[in-house]
Design a protein around this motif. Sequence first.
Motif, PDB file in Angstrom:
ATOM      1  N   ASP A 138       0.847  -1.189   0.000  1.00 20.22           N
ATOM      2  CA  ASP A 138       0.000   0.000   0.000  1.00 20.22           C
ATOM      3  C   ASP A 138       0.885   1.242   0.000  1.00 20.22           C
ATOM      4  O   ASP A 138       1.257   1.769   1.037  1.00 20.22           O
ATOM      5  CB  ASP A 138      -0.907  -0.020   1.235  1.00 20.22           C
ATOM      6  CG  ASP A 138      -1.935   1.100   1.214  1.00 20.22           C
ATOM      7  OD1 ASP A 138      -1.817   1.972   0.332  1.00 20.22           O
ATOM      8  OD2 ASP A 138      -2.836   1.089   2.061  1.00 20.22           O
ATOM      9  N   LEU A 139       1.218   1.731  -1.224  1.00 21.04           N
ATOM     10  CA  LEU A 139       2.075   2.901  -1.327  1.00 21.04           C
ATOM     11  C   LEU A 139       1.394   4.150  -0.795  1.00 21.04           C
ATOM     12  O   LEU A 139       2.038   5.040  -0.257  1.00 21.04           O
ATOM     13  CB  LEU A 139       2.467   3.126  -2.799  1.00 21.04           C
ATOM     14  CG  LEU A 139       3.293   2.009  -3.441  1.00 21.04           C
ATOM     15  CD1 LEU A 139       3.627   2.380  -4.867  1.00 21.04           C
ATOM     16  CD2 LEU A 139       4.561   1.737  -2.647  1.00 21.04           C
ATOM     17  N   SER A 140       0.070   4.217  -0.977  1.00 17.51           N
ATOM     18  CA  SER A 140      -0.634   5.405  -0.511  1.00 17.51           C
ATOM     19  C   SER A 140      -0.529   5.540   1.000  1.00 17.51           C
ATOM     20  O   SER A 140      -0.413   6.630   1.533  1.00 17.51           O
ATOM     21  CB  SER A 140      -2.105   5.351  -0.938  1.00 17.51           C
ATOM     22  OG  SER A 140      -2.767   4.262  -0.311  1.00 17.51           O
ATOM     23  N   LYS A 186       2.712   7.031   1.994  1.00 14.55           N
ATOM     24  CA  LYS A 186       2.863   8.443   1.676  1.00 14.55           C
ATOM     25  C   LYS A 186       2.066   9.357   2.604  1.00 14.55           C
ATOM     26  O   LYS A 186       2.443  10.505   2.823  1.00 14.55           O
ATOM     27  CB  LYS A 186       2.430   8.696   0.225  1.00 14.55           C
ATOM     28  CG  LYS A 186       3.358   8.074  -0.803  1.00 14.55           C
ATOM     29  CD  LYS A 186       2.823   8.304  -2.212  1.00 14.55           C
ATOM     30  CE  LYS A 186       3.729   7.658  -3.244  1.00 14.55           C
ATOM     31  NZ  LYS A 186       3.196   7.812  -4.609  1.00 14.55           N
ATOM     32  N   THR A 239      -9.462   8.762  -4.206  1.00 17.70           N
ATOM     33  CA  THR A 239      -8.681   8.741  -5.437  1.00 17.70           C
ATOM     34  C   THR A 239      -9.333   7.860  -6.500  1.00 17.70           C
ATOM     35  O   THR A 239      -9.789   6.754  -6.217  1.00 17.70           O
ATOM     36  CB  THR A 239      -7.258   8.214  -5.160  1.00 17.70           C
ATOM     37  OG1 THR A 239      -6.643   9.026  -4.167  1.00 17.70           O
ATOM     38  CG2 THR A 239      -6.410   8.248  -6.417  1.00 17.70           C
ATOM     39  N   ALA A 289      -8.458   5.995 -10.064  1.00 20.06           N
ATOM     40  CA  ALA A 289      -7.342   5.533 -10.878  1.00 20.06           C
ATOM     41  C   ALA A 289      -7.852   5.176 -12.274  1.00 20.06           C
ATOM     42  O   ALA A 289      -8.940   4.633 -12.436  1.00 20.06           O
ATOM     43  CB  ALA A 289      -6.687   4.314 -10.245  1.00 20.06           C
ATOM     44  N   GLU A 349       1.020  -1.805 -10.108  1.00 20.86           N
ATOM     45  CA  GLU A 349       1.356  -0.422  -9.777  1.00 20.86           C
ATOM     46  C   GLU A 349       0.110   0.359  -9.374  1.00 20.86           C
ATOM     47  O   GLU A 349       0.125   1.143  -8.416  1.00 20.86           O
ATOM     48  CB  GLU A 349       2.035   0.249 -10.978  1.00 20.86           C
ATOM     49  CG  GLU A 349       2.517   1.653 -10.700  1.00 20.86           C
ATOM     50  CD  GLU A 349       3.255   2.255 -11.886  1.00 20.86           C
ATOM     51  OE1 GLU A 349       3.338   3.495 -11.951  1.00 20.86           O
ATOM     52  OE2 GLU A 349       3.732   1.486 -12.752  1.00 20.86           O
ATOM     53  N   HIS A 393      -1.403   1.865  -5.010  1.00 20.51           N
ATOM     54  CA  HIS A 393      -1.842   3.175  -4.531  1.00 20.51           C
ATOM     55  C   HIS A 393      -3.216   3.121  -3.872  1.00 20.51           C
ATOM     56  O   HIS A 393      -3.724   4.158  -3.433  1.00 20.51           O
ATOM     57  CB  HIS A 393      -1.863   4.168  -5.697  1.00 20.51           C
ATOM     58  CG  HIS A 393      -0.495   4.502  -6.214  1.00 20.51           C
ATOM     59  ND1 HIS A 393       0.300   5.482  -5.665  1.00 20.51           N
ATOM     60  CD2 HIS A 393       0.231   3.955  -7.226  1.00 20.51           C
ATOM     61  CE1 HIS A 393       1.438   5.548  -6.325  1.00 20.51           C
ATOM     62  NE2 HIS A 393       1.427   4.639  -7.278  1.00 20.51           N
ATOM     63  N   ARG A 394      -3.806   1.929  -3.802  1.00 16.03           N
ATOM     64  CA  ARG A 394      -5.091   1.715  -3.133  1.00 16.03           C
ATOM     65  C   ARG A 394      -6.154   2.738  -3.561  1.00 16.03           C
ATOM     66  O   ARG A 394      -6.701   3.474  -2.747  1.00 16.03           O
ATOM     67  CB  ARG A 394      -4.933   1.759  -1.609  1.00 16.03           C
ATOM     68  CG  ARG A 394      -4.070   0.647  -1.016  1.00 16.03           C
ATOM     69  CD  ARG A 394      -4.680  -0.725  -1.279  1.00 16.03           C
ATOM     70  NE  ARG A 394      -4.069  -1.769  -0.457  1.00 16.03           N
ATOM     71  CZ  ARG A 394      -2.968  -2.442  -0.793  1.00 16.03           C
ATOM     72  NH1 ARG A 394      -2.354  -2.167  -1.919  1.00 16.03           N
ATOM     73  NH2 ARG A 394      -2.499  -3.386   0.000  1.00 16.03           N
TER      74      ARG A 394
END
Length: 337
Positions: A48-50, A53, A63, A65, A112, A116-117
């Motif tokens: 979970d990159l989001s 961040k 968000t 996508a 990818e 960003h979930r």
Amino acid sequence: MASLKDVAQLAGVSMMTVSRVINNAPRVTPATRQRVEEAIKQLHYVPDLSAQKIRGQANKPRTLAVLAEDTATTPFSVDLLLAIEQTAQRLGWDSFIINVSAADDRQRAVRELLAHRPDGIIYTTMGLRKIQLPEALHGLPVVLANCESDDPHLASYIPDDYQAQYDATHYLLARGYQRPLCYWLPEHELAPTARRLGFEHAWRDAGKSLDQVTQLHMPKGDDGYLAFASVLATHITPPSFAYDVVVCGNDRAAFVAYQQLLTMGIQIPHEIAVIGFDNLVGVGHLFLPGLTTLQLPHYQIGEHAARHLIEQWDKPGVHKLACPLLERQSIADRSGQ
């Protein structure tokens, strides 16, 4: 969607160990690393990159996508992507695009995107086509834009190619055109199939026989457009004309028709008329004389797809959006002749 905890339980390790494997940290034995990687693969887990961040932020914006197959690299669908971005901004959402440039790149792009979930996903393609949704996206809030699927639970927004060509044919008939030469896009594809059916149904509904019509499909690839010039040179022989209007599969074909007809000294529309389809971005208004064509509703498709997710519309199935006729100077009124 699998969590870090799910991976840890399946691999029989702590969540900290899973995190170390994902971040390539030292002090992880090869056997442990292998167990964790196998668990990640089995569960289709993506980090979970989001979350990484925005830790510490209380109010994360929602968000949208966009997974774009070829769309982001072509000028044809710029309105679709612009509509998604503008609609998301207007309704207080963020948006981002992940481009898929080749079939073997899809898996990377999906990973990818999921990292960003996003709260909603729009799957879009360049050119109307039928797609099979990647397995990792099943069960997530997904809407299709400019493509469709056999899954009846998915919502998709596409152009109404059939009705557009049906209405355009009645428009030609009302202006006195009786002898069309039709050069459709490649056979067995969704858009040209719908457009040809719309034309044929309108023609028959007007009490006319299809024996009066010459219909051809271009070969696939750019050579199909070049071949159109030869088709016109063969079928159209001044000063007597077997055809009074050229119905083009899209505006690119109409561009070739203009070049060939004008090279042959044929006046548009006084001797032969031309009609296109698409309203090609940045080009449609530059034809001389102006090209009468049908507007692909890319902006409306993007707007509807974005609102479907943001406003949580309960509308599964295929939704067809109108393609308005843009009247310019390439069609004359011969009804009084």
